[in-house]
Design a protein around this motif. Structure first.
Motif, PDB file in Angstrom:
ATOM      1  N   THR A 556      11.831  -4.399 -21.146  1.00 39.25           N
ATOM      2  CA  THR A 556      11.531  -3.400 -20.123  1.00 39.25           C
ATOM      3  C   THR A 556      11.158  -4.107 -18.835  1.00 39.25           C
ATOM      4  O   THR A 556      10.363  -5.069 -18.836  1.00 39.25           O
ATOM      5  CB  THR A 556      10.375  -2.493 -20.580  1.00 39.25           C
ATOM      6  N   PHE A 557      11.692  -3.587 -17.714  1.00 39.58           N
ATOM      7  CA  PHE A 557      11.443  -4.186 -16.396  1.00 39.58           C
ATOM      8  C   PHE A 557      10.893  -3.124 -15.463  1.00 39.58           C
ATOM      9  O   PHE A 557      11.104  -1.907 -15.656  1.00 39.58           O
ATOM     10  CB  PHE A 557      12.732  -4.795 -15.839  1.00 39.58           C
ATOM     11  N   LEU A 558      10.190  -3.587 -14.420  1.00 36.75           N
ATOM     12  CA  LEU A 558       9.477  -2.715 -13.494  1.00 36.75           C
ATOM     13  C   LEU A 558      10.005  -2.940 -12.097  1.00 36.75           C
ATOM     14  O   LEU A 558      10.174  -4.089 -11.647  1.00 36.75           O
ATOM     15  CB  LEU A 558       7.975  -3.009 -13.547  1.00 36.75           C
ATOM     16  N   ALA A 559      10.275  -1.813 -11.363  1.00 41.50           N
ATOM     17  CA  ALA A 559      10.676  -1.871  -9.953  1.00 41.50           C
ATOM     18  C   ALA A 559       9.615  -1.171  -9.141  1.00 41.50           C
ATOM     19  O   ALA A 559       9.264  -0.022  -9.437  1.00 41.50           O
ATOM     20  CB  ALA A 559      12.045  -1.220  -9.761  1.00 41.50           C
ATOM     21  N   SER A 560       9.083  -1.825  -8.088  1.00 46.40           N
ATOM     22  CA  SER A 560       7.974  -1.293  -7.291  1.00 46.40           C
ATOM     23  C   SER A 560       8.350  -1.305  -5.824  1.00 46.40           C
ATOM     24  O   SER A 560       9.060  -2.207  -5.342  1.00 46.40           O
ATOM     25  CB  SER A 560       6.700  -2.118  -7.509  1.00 46.40           C
ATOM     26  N   ASP A 561       7.862  -0.263  -5.093  1.00 53.51           N
ATOM     27  CA  ASP A 561       8.050  -0.227  -3.647  1.00 53.51           C
ATOM     28  C   ASP A 561       6.701  -0.482  -2.974  1.00 53.51           C
ATOM     29  O   ASP A 561       5.670  -0.651  -3.631  1.00 53.51           O
ATOM     30  CB  ASP A 561       8.676   1.091  -3.205  1.00 53.51           C
ATOM     31  N   ASN A 562       6.689  -0.441  -1.643  1.00 56.03           N
ATOM     32  CA  ASN A 562       5.457  -0.682  -0.887  1.00 56.03           C
ATOM     33  C   ASN A 562       5.027   0.556  -0.125  1.00 56.03           C
ATOM     34  O   ASN A 562       4.400   0.463   0.926  1.00 56.03           O
ATOM     35  CB  ASN A 562       5.642  -1.863   0.069  1.00 56.03           C
ATOM     36  N   GLY A 563       5.378   1.738  -0.670  1.00 56.58           N
ATOM     37  CA  GLY A 563       4.986   2.977  -0.009  1.00 56.58           C
ATOM     38  C   GLY A 563       3.505   3.276  -0.184  1.00 56.58           C
ATOM     39  O   GLY A 563       2.738   2.511  -0.776  1.00 56.58           O
ATOM     40  N   ILE A 564       3.099   4.425   0.385  1.00 48.45           N
ATOM     41  CA  ILE A 564       1.698   4.864   0.288  1.00 48.45           C
ATOM     42  C   ILE A 564       1.691   6.210  -0.425  1.00 48.45           C
ATOM     43  O   ILE A 564       2.162   7.204   0.129  1.00 48.45           O
ATOM     44  CB  ILE A 564       1.058   4.995   1.681  1.00 48.45           C
ATOM     45  N   PRO A 565       1.168   6.242  -1.635  1.00 53.56           N
ATOM     46  CA  PRO A 565       0.733   5.079  -2.433  1.00 53.56           C
ATOM     47  C   PRO A 565       1.949   4.378  -3.022  1.00 53.56           C
ATOM     48  O   PRO A 565       3.025   4.960  -3.120  1.00 53.56           O
ATOM     49  CB  PRO A 565      -0.113   5.731  -3.517  1.00 53.56           C
ATOM     50  N   PRO A 566       1.773   3.105  -3.438  1.00 53.87           N
ATOM     51  CA  PRO A 566       2.917   2.397  -4.039  1.00 53.87           C
ATOM     52  C   PRO A 566       3.365   3.100  -5.324  1.00 53.87           C
ATOM     53  O   PRO A 566       2.549   3.561  -6.103  1.00 53.87           O
ATOM     54  CB  PRO A 566       2.351   0.999  -4.323  1.00 53.87           C
ATOM     55  N   MET A 567       4.655   3.138  -5.530  1.00 53.11           N
ATOM     56  CA  MET A 567       5.220   3.765  -6.709  1.00 53.11           C
ATOM     57  C   MET A 567       6.093   2.757  -7.437  1.00 53.11           C
ATOM     58  O   MET A 567       6.611   1.809  -6.833  1.00 53.11           O
ATOM     59  CB  MET A 567       6.034   5.002  -6.334  1.00 53.11           C
TER      60      MET A 567
END
Length: 888
Positions: A556-567
């Motif tokens: 399993t891998f995780l993809a993250s953004d830098n939004g507010i709040p981060p998702m």
């Protein structure tokens, strides 16, 4: 009272009615079941069975005894009432008829005083007729009309009613009497008769509400008690007076009527009763409404049926929203409502106007506004408020909201708040900001029940709801998810496997690129580039790993953004590992047992290969060429693709443990083979093929680890037993050491004992002191003779129990202490006499202390030194003060 008339005709004996027309005067008001008159039927032979009938069966009924009863209650008209009474012989069917004429009596109030004072004579009927026999007396059948007597008469009493006499009183001395209820039966004493003159009188006022009529029977006998005349029936009817006021069944009556009812709508019925005669004016009630509150919109909204008490509406305009309740005062009056002579009473009728759905719900605004973040469900985005004038919390008030436009995909629903009746616009499906930024909904409000006939929904029953969708930072998502990759096992570390990337749904937000990381990698075989999402191996991929299930390895891998709040979002990579022939087969089991002789000596073995088909079986089994003893002593035969059988080639092999190498080759391309060593234990066997060597059985059944474990358990058990023995010996030594802490010479506990109260001392009593050493010898001789028990032997029998006497705490003087004990002994009803033998606890033989009887001796007091008492502690402080304190 009007005179009562009766007519009869003399005739010879003839079967039938004695007259063709019978006239009688009765009261104007006739009630059901009231006896009116007697009809007499003459039967010459006296054996006929006669059945009586009436031409007016709905009004009059004739009993088997000839008494005519009123079948129902009615009022006689001023004109005489006529009907025919018939008599029919049940055997011969012969029929006779007589016409009866009933005349209503004149009003009691209109009779003259002279008529009221006139008393009628009732003569016992008789008839003489001449026949072939001498003169005989024959009864004449006729009926005495009822006597009408008003209730509540004021007297004076006794009041004369009628005089009963026989026409034979001229030749005989007769005695008259009456019988029946009111005379000699309960209630007794109301009617009396003068036995000489036959004057019938009433002794007290009558009450029609208790007894409406009296049925008496008059008798005439001679002085010897012989019956002279047949008894005659006298009926006394009590005339009703208006002496009872109407009474309502309930003082407060409750009814309902729907608002908007048309005139003539039935509301309720009120009922009053009058104890007076209901068939006379005294008991005939009439109803009317005295007042109405409130008087709007009309003072006469209701009317009442004056005879039945039914209340109905007479005017339109009932509106619950204006007047919710009306209060009516109802009056009931007897004498048919005569306001002058009638008696009245009142009751209250409370009429509640019930609600109907005559007011539709109306929105408080034409447009409502709300907003909702995207992807949110089960959230309330707007409150719709309405007003409804109908009664709250009823079906006519409860609102239901219906979406009529603006939501083709069904993303919204409107629930009703049961307390406030507001509409709650709720999101039931996720909304994507990138697809829909705003919704304009059209909502209609209705009630749970339809509107009343003729009422329409106004425009205010429809409103618009504007809902704005708020853009929020959404989670990235992998495409596809999960992602399937096929790869042969054995891929070396550092090899590129695949690229696994995600997408960000937020197209209208300013964000940097996504970052990737590893979330789950059970075997730690993979790594992912944080920017590009490229996945490379960090170890060799092995299909036979415990982390691979059904040839499938999941990471399993995780993809993250830098939004507010981060998702962040997750994705699963599924690697389907293809098998290669990278594992050689092995023998199973590793150890086996066989017999020394050739038969039986077969050993079944199995080849195990972690690979799968076609890199597994069928397998080839063979023995190596070296050493030469292997093939000389052993032989192997393949049974199936995975199984083979090892057995002895020679007739006898010496017992021992032998290592037999076996070469196993799989069917892969290229083939993979291995040489596995099978440890064979050869032993002596019985006829059943079981080993008989003890050491071999132990070696075969119990391994080295099991034997060591058994020895450890035995050693631990021995250690526990040794520790328990040491602890017991140490406790005994501690107990002996505690006993030696006090010097036996200084231990006063062995010499100073607490005794029970003993009464007088030895010198004051005259009895055998030797008995004190054996208190239990006072027993039957059959138990044990005196002198057998040793002096220092403790009694074996139960010691007597005496009540514990309370001693004075810390007496100030030893003399006071003794006196207090003496008083307690003298006043104790359970204590034995002072000169009786007392029983004490046994102390044993001998004592290091001398007798205490000399402590009070004046001859030896000056020769002894009692200072040592000061060293004995606080318990002996009093004795030290008395004997060692000086001359005082």
């Amino acid at each position: 009272q009007a005179p009562i008339k009766a007519t009869c005709e003399d005739m010879s004996c003839k079967t039938g009615f004695p007259e063709d027309v019978h006239s009688a005067v009765v009261s104007r008001s006739v009630h059901g079941g009231q006896p009116l008159l007697n009809v007499r039927f003459r039967s010459c032979d006296g054996n006929k069975k006669i059945h009586f009938g009436s031409s007016e069966p709905e009004d009059f009924r004739v009993g088997e005894d000839g008494v005519v009863y009123a079948e129902r209650s009615f009022q006689l008209s001023a004109e005489p009432t006529e009907f025919v009474v018939s008599a029919q012989d049940k055997e011969t069917q012969e029929e006779w008829q007589m016409r009866v004429k009933l005349t209503p009596e004149p009003a009691f109030a209109g009779a003259s005083e002279k008529d009221q004072k006139k008393i009628e004579d009732i003569i016992f009927p008789w008839q003489q007729y001449k026949h072939s026999s001498p003169l005989k007396r024959q009864k004449r059948d006729w009926v005495i009309p009822p006597i009408n007597l008003p209730e509540n008469s004021r007297g004076p009493f006794p009041q004369e009613l009628v005089r009963i006499r026989s026409d034979r009183d001229k030749s005989l001395s007769l005695r008259y009497s009456v019988t029946g209820p009111g005379a000699d039966q309960p209630p007794t004493g109301i009617f009396i008769i003068n036995p000489i003159s036959g004057q019938l009188s009433v002794t007290k006022p009558l009450d029609r509400e208790q007894i409406a009529s009296f049925h008496l029977r008059a008798h005439a006998v001679d002085v010897n008690g012989n019956q002279v005349e047949n008894p005659i029936d006298i009926v006394i009817n009590v005339i009703d007076m208006n002496d009872n006021r109407p009474e309502f069944l309930h003082q407060v009556w409750n009814g309902t009527v729907p608002e908007g009812s048309k005139p003539g709508t039935y509301v309720m019925t009120v009922t009053a009763i009058d104890a007076d005669d209901p068939n006379a004016q005294n008991g005939m009630l009439r109803y009317r409404i005295l007042s109405q509150a409130p008087s709007s919109p009309s003072p006469n909204m209701f009317t009442i049926n004056n005879e039945t008490g039914d209340i109905i509406t007479v005017a339109a305009g009932l509106d619950r929203e204006k007047v919710q309740q009306y209060t009516l005062i109802i009056q009931a009056t007897d004498m048919e409502g005569n306001p002058t002579y009638g008696l009245s009473n009142t009751a209250t009728a409370v009429i509640t106007v019930t609600d109907i759905n005559d007011n539709p719900p109306e929105f408080t605004a034409m447009t409502f506004y709300g907003e909702v973040p995207e992807n949110r469900v089960d959230v309330i985005v707007a409150n719709l408020t309405v007003t409804d004038k109908d009664q709250p919390h009823t079906p006519a008030w409860n609102a239901m909201y219906r979406l009529t436009g603006g939501d083709p995909t069904g993303r919204f629903t409107i629930l009703t708040d049961p307390n406030s009746n507001d509409g709650l616009v709720t999101v039931v499906k996720p909304i994507d900001f990138e697809t829909n930024r705003m919704f304009v909904l059209t909502v209609a409000a209705e009630n749970q029940v339809p509107l009343a006939k003729g009422i329409q929904h106004p425009p205010q029953s429809t409103a618009t709801v504007s809902i704005t969708v708020i853009d929020v930072n959404e989670s990235p998502y992998f495409v596809p998810n999960p992602k399937l990759v096929r790869q042969e096992e054995g891929l070396l570390a550092g090899s590129v496997l695949t690229t696994f990337t995600a997408q960000d749904p937020d197209r209208y937000m300013q964000q940097t690129s996504l970052r990737y990381s590893k979330l789950s990698d059970p075997a730690n075989w993979l790594k992912i580039d944080p920017v590009s999402g490229q996945i490379t191996t960090t170890a060799v991929l092995d299909r036979e790993s415990i982390y691979v299930q059904n040839n499938m390895y999941n990471a399993t891998f995780l993809a993250s953004d830098n939004g507010i709040p981060p998702m962040s979002g997750t994705g699963t990579l599924q690697i389907h590992l293809l098998d290669i022939n990278d594992n050689a087969p092995q023998v199973n089991p590793k150890e086996a047992t066989t017999c020394e002789t050739l038969q039986p000596n077969a050993i079944n073995i199995t080849a195990i290969d972690p690979d799968i088909d076609p890199n597994a079986g069928p397998f080839a089994f063979e023995l190596p060429d070296t050493p030469a003893s292997i093939k000389r002593n052993w032989t192997i035969i393949r049974i199936s693709g995975d199984h083979a059988q090892l057995s002895l080639r020679i007739r006898f092999l010496e017992a021992g443990i032998y290592d037999v190498p076996i070469v196993i080759t799989d069917s892969g391309n290229p083939h993979a083979s291995s040489t596995s060593v099978l440890k064979v234990k050869v032993c002596q066997c019985d006829i059943n093929g079981d080993c008989t060597d003890v050491d071999r059985m132990v070696g075969a059944g119990l391994g080295t680890g099991a034997i060591i474990a058994i020895l450890l358990c035995i050693i631990i058990l021995l250690i526990l037993v040794l520790m328990f023995v040491v602890w017991m010996k140490r406790r005994d030594k501690e107990r002996q050491a505690k006993q030696l802490l006090i010097d036996p010479e200084d231990d006063v506990r062995d010499n100073i004992l607490k005794y029970d109260e003993e009464g007088g001392g030895e010198e004051d009593q005259d009895y055998d002191l030797s008995q004190l050493q054996q208190p239990d010898t006072v027993e039957p001789d059959a138990i044990k003779p005196v002198g057998i028990r040793r002096l220092d032997e403790r009694p074996i029998h139960a010691e007597p129990q005496y009540p514990v006497r309370s001693a004075a705490p810390h007496p100030g003087d030893i003399g006071d202490f003794i006196n207090e004990g003496l008083k307690a002994a003298d006043n104790d009803p359970t204590a034995p006499p002072y000169d009786s033998l007392l029983v004490f606890d046994y102390e044993g033989s001998g004592s290091t202390a001398g007798s205490l009887s000399s402590l009070n001796s004046s001859s030896s007091g000056g020769e002894q030194d009692y200072d040592y008492l000061n060293d004995w502690g606080p318990r002996f402080k009093k004795l030290a003060d008395m004997y060692g304190g000086g001359d005082d």
